[in-house]
Design a protein around this motif. Structure first.
Motif, PDB file in Angstrom:
ATOM      1  N   VAL A   8      -5.513  -2.763   1.369  1.00  0.00           N
ATOM      2  CA  VAL A   8      -4.074  -2.589   1.556  1.00  0.00           C
ATOM      3  C   VAL A   8      -3.343  -3.208   0.371  1.00  0.00           C
ATOM      4  O   VAL A   8      -3.554  -4.382   0.038  1.00  0.00           O
ATOM      5  N   VAL A   9      -2.503  -2.418  -0.272  1.00  0.00           N
ATOM      6  CA  VAL A   9      -1.724  -2.880  -1.418  1.00  0.00           C
ATOM      7  C   VAL A   9      -0.251  -2.599  -1.168  1.00  0.00           C
ATOM      8  O   VAL A   9       0.110  -1.751  -0.351  1.00  0.00           O
ATOM      9  N   TRP A  10       0.590  -3.282  -1.906  1.00  0.00           N
ATOM     10  CA  TRP A  10       2.035  -3.056  -1.838  1.00  0.00           C
ATOM     11  C   TRP A  10       2.415  -1.946  -2.794  1.00  0.00           C
ATOM     12  O   TRP A  10       1.839  -1.818  -3.881  1.00  0.00           O
ATOM     13  N   ILE A  11       3.388  -1.136  -2.369  1.00  0.00           N
ATOM     14  CA  ILE A  11       3.887  -0.061  -3.229  1.00  0.00           C
ATOM     15  C   ILE A  11       5.411  -0.104  -3.285  1.00  0.00           C
ATOM     16  O   ILE A  11       6.074  -0.627  -2.383  1.00  0.00           O
ATOM     17  N   ASP A  12       5.939   0.456  -4.355  1.00  0.00           N
ATOM     18  CA  ASP A  12       7.364   0.726  -4.495  1.00  0.00           C
ATOM     19  C   ASP A  12       7.528   2.224  -4.244  1.00  0.00           C
ATOM     20  O   ASP A  12       7.048   3.044  -5.025  1.00  0.00           O
ATOM     21  N   ARG A  13       8.175   2.587  -3.138  1.00  0.00           N
ATOM     22  CA  ARG A  13       8.233   3.993  -2.738  1.00  0.00           C
ATOM     23  C   ARG A  13       9.196   4.776  -3.634  1.00  0.00           C
ATOM     24  O   ARG A  13      10.360   4.421  -3.784  1.00  0.00           O
ATOM     25  N   LEU A  14       8.705   5.856  -4.215  1.00  0.00           N
ATOM     26  CA  LEU A  14       9.482   6.706  -5.104  1.00  0.00           C
ATOM     27  C   LEU A  14      10.137   7.865  -4.364  1.00  0.00           C
ATOM     28  O   LEU A  14      11.115   8.431  -4.838  1.00  0.00           O
ATOM     29  N   CYS A  15       9.554   8.247  -3.241  1.00  0.00           N
ATOM     30  CA  CYS A  15      10.067   9.319  -2.401  1.00  0.00           C
ATOM     31  C   CYS A  15       9.493   9.087  -1.007  1.00  0.00           C
ATOM     32  O   CYS A  15       8.780   8.101  -0.796  1.00  0.00           O
ATOM     33  N   PRO A  16       9.759   9.929  -0.041  1.00  0.00           N
ATOM     34  CA  PRO A  16       9.232   9.666   1.299  1.00  0.00           C
ATOM     35  C   PRO A  16       7.715   9.640   1.404  1.00  0.00           C
ATOM     36  O   PRO A  16       7.180   9.132   2.393  1.00  0.00           O
ATOM     37  N   THR A  17       6.994  10.156   0.390  1.00  0.00           N
ATOM     38  CA  THR A  17       5.543  10.215   0.514  1.00  0.00           C
ATOM     39  C   THR A  17       4.773   9.715  -0.702  1.00  0.00           C
ATOM     40  O   THR A  17       3.545   9.767  -0.711  1.00  0.00           O
ATOM     41  N   ARG A  18       5.465   9.194  -1.724  1.00  0.00           N
ATOM     42  CA  ARG A  18       4.769   8.668  -2.907  1.00  0.00           C
ATOM     43  C   ARG A  18       5.202   7.238  -3.174  1.00  0.00           C
ATOM     44  O   ARG A  18       6.352   6.864  -2.934  1.00  0.00           O
ATOM     45  N   GLY A  19       4.282   6.446  -3.726  1.00  0.00           N
ATOM     46  CA  GLY A  19       4.631   5.086  -4.094  1.00  0.00           C
ATOM     47  C   GLY A  19       3.802   4.615  -5.271  1.00  0.00           C
ATOM     48  O   GLY A  19       2.660   5.060  -5.479  1.00  0.00           O
ATOM     49  N   ARG A  20       4.386   3.702  -6.051  1.00  0.00           N
ATOM     50  CA  ARG A  20       3.674   3.104  -7.197  1.00  0.00           C
ATOM     51  C   ARG A  20       3.049   1.788  -6.769  1.00  0.00           C
ATOM     52  O   ARG A  20       3.707   0.931  -6.179  1.00  0.00           O
ATOM     53  N   VAL A  21       1.763   1.637  -7.044  1.00  0.00           N
ATOM     54  CA  VAL A  21       1.025   0.444  -6.623  1.00  0.00           C
ATOM     55  C   VAL A  21       1.498  -0.763  -7.429  1.00  0.00           C
ATOM     56  O   VAL A  21       1.488  -0.751  -8.666  1.00  0.00           O
ATOM     57  N   MET A  22       1.880  -1.836  -6.716  1.00  0.00           N
ATOM     58  CA  MET A  22       2.458  -3.016  -7.349  1.00  0.00           C
ATOM     59  C   MET A  22       1.524  -4.223  -7.350  1.00  0.00           C
ATOM     60  O   MET A  22       1.857  -5.265  -7.894  1.00  0.00           O
ATOM     61  N   ASN A  23       0.353  -4.105  -6.704  1.00  0.00           N
ATOM     62  CA  ASN A  23      -0.685  -5.125  -6.805  1.00  0.00           C
ATOM     63  C   ASN A  23      -1.716  -4.702  -7.846  1.00  0.00           C
ATOM     64  O   ASN A  23      -1.749  -3.544  -8.254  1.00  0.00           O
ATOM     65  N   VAL A  24      -2.577  -5.641  -8.225  1.00  0.00           N
ATOM     66  CA  VAL A  24      -3.765  -5.289  -8.997  1.00  0.00           C
ATOM     67  C   VAL A  24      -4.890  -5.126  -7.994  1.00  0.00           C
ATOM     68  O   VAL A  24      -5.390  -6.108  -7.445  1.00  0.00           O
ATOM     69  N   PRO A  25      -5.297  -3.880  -7.681  1.00  0.00           N
ATOM     70  CA  PRO A  25      -6.325  -3.687  -6.654  1.00  0.00           C
ATOM     71  C   PRO A  25      -7.647  -4.335  -7.049  1.00  0.00           C
ATOM     72  O   PRO A  25      -8.015  -4.357  -8.231  1.00  0.00           O
ATOM     73  N   VAL A  26      -8.351  -4.847  -6.051  1.00  0.00           N
ATOM     74  CA  VAL A  26      -9.685  -5.399  -6.303  1.00  0.00           C
ATOM     75  C   VAL A  26     -10.759  -4.343  -6.102  1.00  0.00           C
ATOM     76  O   VAL A  26     -11.908  -4.552  -6.464  1.00  0.00           O
ATOM     77  N   SER A  27     -10.397  -3.201  -5.522  1.00  0.00           N
ATOM     78  CA  SER A  27     -11.360  -2.108  -5.333  1.00  0.00           C
ATOM     79  C   SER A  27     -11.685  -1.461  -6.675  1.00  0.00           C
ATOM     80  O   SER A  27     -10.796  -1.217  -7.499  1.00  0.00           O
TER      81      SER A  27
END
Length: 287
Positions: A135-154
């Motif tokens: 689970v990562v945090w996102i900044d939502r760009l529209c109702p269904t897209r978001g930019r990932v704001m964490n550095v994923p460990v996956s």
């Protein structure tokens, strides 16, 4: 095809639906709709056929059938036919249809044409990484897209990538009394060019780590201390979970999202801001 035969096929379709045999269900719905596209119940069949293809991740079919479902749905009343069409149209890159679908659902969008680049607030997304679930945090760009704001460990996932997420929350995160939805990822929409690095840092206090994170964020990069990562079971992850500040001082690994040369410069700058208490070593790429 007589109506009695159609009724039998619809019954079979819902039996397949209950068994999660999505391809069979969708095919049966489509057989009936080819003959009876505009019966009183056809709007529901169009919707279910499109939804079955969404479950199958067949976005071209979900888009085509979703257009038919939305054409028969009431506008401005939050009908889910518009939401599913908005997702499929976004993935297909049909921004005019996506914009119309969100408006049909009842969502106000930023004025303009083409790709939607708005401010829809923070949320979380459960990345689908082929076995791992993060689970990562996102900044939502529209109702269904978001930019990932964490550095994923996956492995293979990156800070700054844009993902498409589903519309139904599967869990919530509570921060300072405010609740944020957790959505499931549907697909990676746009990759990020920022590489992921790892470094060992020594920080005298939590405030020193905060300063490191803030410095990278200031340059549109990412930094994720290991002490900020929390492991949850699937049950807890899909429930309502209150998040607490867990970053602490001491030596630990930090994941970074930045070009290696710029990361070195920022780490040197961070370490040089105090006489003692801050150091780093072992910067290396993760992928």
């Amino acid at each position: 095809m007589h109506k009695s035969e159609a009724e039998g096929l619809i019954s079979e379709a819902y039996q397949a639906w209950e068994a999660e045999e999505w391809l069979t269900a969708a095919g049966l719905f489509e057989q009936v709709l080819a003959r009876f596209p505009d019966e009183e119940r056809s709007a529901v069949w169009w919707y279910d056929a499109a939804l079955a293809h969404k479950f199958l991740r067949n976005w071209a079919k979900a888009y085509a059938l979703g257009r038919e479902a939305a054409a028969r749905a009431p506008r401005g009343e939050g009908d889910p036919a518009f939401w599913n069409l908005g997702i499929a149209a976004t993935i297909q890159g049909d921004w005019a249809t996506a914009r119309d679908a969100w408006a049909g659902f009842g969502i106000d969008l930023p004025a303009g044409e083409g790709e939607i680049d708005g401010r829809f607030g923070a949320a979380c997304v459960r990345l689908d990484t082929g076995g791992e679930r993060e689970v990562v945090w996102i900044d939502r760009l529209c109702p269904t897209r978001g930019r990932v704001m964490n550095v994923p460990v996956s492995a293979g996932r990156r800070f700054g990538e844009v993902v498409v997420h589903d519309g139904e929350p599967k869990g919530h995160r509570v921060v300072d009394g405010r609740e944020f939805p957790v959505f499931d990822e549907l697909l990676l929409f746009r990759a990020s060019e920022l590489p992921t690095l790892e470094v060992t840092v020594s920080a005298g206090e939590a405030a020193d780590l905060d300063a490191l994170v803030a410095l990278f964020v200031e340059h549109d990069f990412g930094a994720e201390p290991a002490s900020s990562v929390e492991v949850l079971c699937s049950c807890c992850s899909e429930g309502t979970h209150e998040q607490w500040r867990t970053v602490h001082g001491g030596a630990q690994r930090v994941s970074l999202a930045a070009p290696e040369g710029e990361a070195r410069l920022l780490l040197e700058r961070w370490a040089g801001e105090t006489v003692i208490g801050r150091s780093w070593s072992g910067l290396e790429p993760v992928e």
